[in-house]
Design a protein around this motif. Structure first.
Motif, PDB file in Angstrom:
ATOM      1  N   THR A   2       0.844  -1.173   0.000  1.00 19.56           N
ATOM      2  CA  THR A   2       0.000   0.000   0.000  1.00 19.56           C
ATOM      3  C   THR A   2       0.886   1.231   0.000  1.00 19.56           C
ATOM      4  O   THR A   2       1.749   1.370   0.846  1.00 19.56           O
ATOM      5  CB  THR A   2      -0.925   0.015   1.234  1.00 19.56           C
ATOM      6  N   TRP A   6      -2.717   5.662  -1.392  1.00 19.06           N
ATOM      7  CA  TRP A   6      -3.905   4.843  -1.642  1.00 19.06           C
ATOM      8  C   TRP A   6      -3.964   3.737  -0.597  1.00 19.06           C
ATOM      9  O   TRP A   6      -2.976   3.426   0.042  1.00 19.06           O
ATOM     10  CB  TRP A   6      -3.913   4.283  -3.070  1.00 19.06           C
ATOM     11  N   PHE A   7      -5.141   3.154  -0.429  1.00 19.06           N
ATOM     12  CA  PHE A   7      -5.304   2.102   0.567  1.00 19.06           C
ATOM     13  C   PHE A   7      -5.884   0.864  -0.084  1.00 19.06           C
ATOM     14  O   PHE A   7      -6.483   0.919  -1.137  1.00 19.06           O
ATOM     15  CB  PHE A   7      -6.202   2.570   1.720  1.00 19.06           C
ATOM     16  N   ARG A   8      -5.674  -0.251   0.583  1.00 21.12           N
ATOM     17  CA  ARG A   8      -6.177  -1.531   0.088  1.00 21.12           C
ATOM     18  C   ARG A   8      -6.889  -2.236   1.227  1.00 21.12           C
ATOM     19  O   ARG A   8      -6.369  -2.339   2.332  1.00 21.12           O
ATOM     20  CB  ARG A   8      -5.009  -2.363  -0.437  1.00 21.12           C
ATOM     21  N   ARG A   9      -8.062  -2.771   0.922  1.00 23.46           N
ATOM     22  CA  ARG A   9      -8.789  -3.557   1.923  1.00 23.46           C
ATOM     23  C   ARG A   9      -8.173  -4.955   2.011  1.00 23.46           C
ATOM     24  O   ARG A   9      -7.393  -5.357   1.152  1.00 23.46           O
ATOM     25  CB  ARG A   9     -10.253  -3.628   1.539  1.00 23.46           C
ATOM     26  N   ASP A  10      -8.554  -5.704   3.036  1.00 24.09           N
ATOM     27  CA  ASP A  10      -7.942  -7.015   3.291  1.00 24.09           C
ATOM     28  C   ASP A  10      -8.062  -7.984   2.115  1.00 24.09           C
ATOM     29  O   ASP A  10      -7.119  -8.680   1.783  1.00 24.09           O
ATOM     30  CB  ASP A  10      -8.569  -7.654   4.538  1.00 24.09           C
ATOM     31  N   ASP A  11      -9.235  -8.033   1.482  1.00 23.34           N
ATOM     32  CA  ASP A  11      -9.447  -8.996   0.404  1.00 23.34           C
ATOM     33  C   ASP A  11      -9.128  -8.423  -0.981  1.00 23.34           C
ATOM     34  O   ASP A  11      -9.361  -9.069  -1.989  1.00 23.34           O
ATOM     35  CB  ASP A  11     -10.886  -9.495   0.433  1.00 23.34           C
ATOM     36  N   GLU A  12      -8.560  -7.243  -1.023  1.00 22.35           N
ATOM     37  CA  GLU A  12      -8.280  -6.576  -2.293  1.00 22.35           C
ATOM     38  C   GLU A  12      -6.884  -6.940  -2.808  1.00 22.35           C
ATOM     39  O   GLU A  12      -5.922  -6.969  -2.050  1.00 22.35           O
ATOM     40  CB  GLU A  12      -8.366  -5.062  -2.080  1.00 22.35           C
ATOM     41  N   THR A  76      -6.800  -2.238  -8.770  1.00 20.62           N
ATOM     42  CA  THR A  76      -6.965  -3.331  -7.819  1.00 20.62           C
ATOM     43  C   THR A  76      -8.217  -4.116  -8.182  1.00 20.62           C
ATOM     44  O   THR A  76      -8.906  -3.789  -9.150  1.00 20.62           O
ATOM     45  CB  THR A  76      -7.095  -2.805  -6.370  1.00 20.62           C
ATOM     46  N   ARG A  78     -10.896  -3.924  -6.711  1.00 19.73           N
ATOM     47  CA  ARG A  78     -12.069  -3.122  -6.370  1.00 19.73           C
ATOM     48  C   ARG A  78     -12.115  -1.738  -6.990  1.00 19.73           C
ATOM     49  O   ARG A  78     -13.176  -1.129  -7.052  1.00 19.73           O
ATOM     50  CB  ARG A  78     -12.149  -2.926  -4.853  1.00 19.73           C
ATOM     51  N   ARG A  93     -10.002   7.991  -6.778  1.00 24.12           N
ATOM     52  CA  ARG A  93     -10.367   6.585  -6.703  1.00 24.12           C
ATOM     53  C   ARG A  93     -11.700   6.405  -7.412  1.00 24.12           C
ATOM     54  O   ARG A  93     -12.663   7.111  -7.134  1.00 24.12           O
ATOM     55  CB  ARG A  93     -10.502   6.126  -5.257  1.00 24.12           C
TER      56      ARG A  93
END
Length: 176
Positions: A2, A6-12, A76, A78, A93
């Motif tokens: 990351t 920007w950020f990423r969720r756990d399942d991304e 990503t 998502r 985003r």
């Protein structure tokens, strides 16, 4: 992985990261160098005070290089992320659920050297462009595969198409 922008969720998962080719700054670099050279030549031929314009040319060239180097793109599972800016920073985003359509374009030189622009049409917002990226067809396909908006099937149900066919036949009968 990351970035600080920007950020990423756990399942991304990250599907692709990239940035524009450095050649995107070529026009600005040429203009900046030309400005500096003209200022130096004019200073030698006319008045030494004209050399004060040389830093302007160097600044133009440096700005263009920084503008390209500080632009990044991330796709990503998502979303599509875009970051640009030299002094400030603009981060955008776009959730894949907001993507309505995608397109790619290549100039003559882009076709020859394998770069181009991917345009993402966004529902309820301005389009997002991933400019001067390598292999734009593959990146467009990556986005299309993730949005499920490929040309795999026809829209609508069989009943809806039968209703359309019925209306068309009624119009045809009325015209005859």
């Amino acid at each position: 992985m990351t970035g600080d922008w920007w950020f990423r969720r756990d399942d991304e998962t990250v599907a692709w990261t990239g940035r524009p080719r450095l050649s995107a700054a070529l026009g600005g670099v040429v203009a900046g160098v030309a400005t500096a050279v003209v200022a130096l030549l004019a200073a030698a031929a006319v008045d030494p005070r004209i050399a004060a314009a040389t830093p302007l040319g160097v600044g133009i060239a440096g700005w263009e290089l920084l503008r390209v180097k500080r632009t990044e793109y991330v796709i990503t599972s998502r979303a599509i992320w875009s970051k640009r800016g030299v002094l400030g920073r603009t981060v955008r985003r776009v959730g894949l659920s907001q993507v309505q359509n995608t397109a790619h374009s290549q100039s003559v030189t882009g076709s020859a050297f394998g770069y181009g622009t991917v345009t993402v049409e966004v529902a309820g917002g301005p389009d997002l462009e991933l400019r001067r990226i390598d292999d734009p067809q593959a990146i467009r396909r990556e986005i299309t595969d993730r949005t499920g908006s490929g040309d795999a099937g026809l829209p609508g149900t069989v009943e809806q198409w039968r209703a359309v066919l019925s209306v068309v036949r009624d119009i045809e009968a009325a015209v005859e």
